[in-house]
Design a protein around this motif. Sequence first.
Motif: not given
Length: 248
Positions: A142-153, A216-219
Motif C-alpha cells: 500500500g505505498l500509494a496509500r501514503y499519498l492518497t486515500d482515493n482508491p482509483l488514484l 502538496v497543494d495541486s490536485p
Amino acid sequence: MTTQTVDLTTSPRTGTESGSRIGAVLRVHTVAWPLLIAWPVGILATSFLISYTIYFLVQNDQNEGFTGSVFSVYGFVLAFYLQAMAQTFPFTLGMSVTRREFFTATGSLALAQSTVFAATLYLLSVVEAATDGWGVWMRMFGLARYLTDNPLLQFLTIFSTLLLTTAIAMAAGAIYQRWRASGLLAAGVGVFGLGGLAAILVTWAGWWPAVGDWFVDSPRVLPLVALPLTATALATAVAWLALRRATP
C-alpha cells in the motif's frame, strides 16, 4: 517460370498481415514468461515471506512499518523490456517484422502487463489494509496509500509508474541498439546533467518551497498520474525515434 521473392520489411502490408506479425511478436515475448511473470511473482512472494517473518518475530504492535520489497516488481519490469529491446528486437527483424510492428506489439504488452500488475498490487494493498498489515502491521503493497486515500488514484499511481518504468527501459534499449554503449552512456550523462542543472537553478532562485507547495497543494492526480504519464510519453517518443533507425 521464375519466382519472385518479396521482402516483407519494405513491401506494403495489409491489415491482416500486419496484425499477424504483431501477434507473432507478442508470442515471442511470452516465450520469456519466466522473466515476464514467474520471476517477479516469485521474488515478490519471497520478499513478502521474509518481511512478514521479521515483523512477526519483532512483534510489531500497531506501529505500522514500511518495507520496500514491492519495488522488486519494478526491477524485473525494467529488466524484461531491456532484454526485449536488446535481444528480441534483432530476432524479430529476422522474421520479416517491421520496426513499427515490433514497437506496437511491445507497447501493447507493456500496457497489458502494467494493468495486470497494477490491479494485482492494488488488490493486495486492499487486503493488507483490511488485515492490519497482514496481522503484523506491515505495509508492503500500500505505498500509494501514503499519498492518497482515493482508491482509483491509488490504482492509477501504480499503473502510471509501472508504465513509466517500461517506457524508460524501452528507450534505454532502443538507444543502445541505435548507438550502442556510447549512446547509452551519453544519454545517461545528458539526463543527469539536465537534472543537475535544474536542481542548481531551483536552488539559486530559491524555488524549492514553491516546488514543494505545488506537489502538496495541486490536485493529487497531477503529480501522481499526469506527471508520470507525461514522462512516459516522452520516453516512448525517444524509444521510437531511436528504434526506427536502429540496426541489430
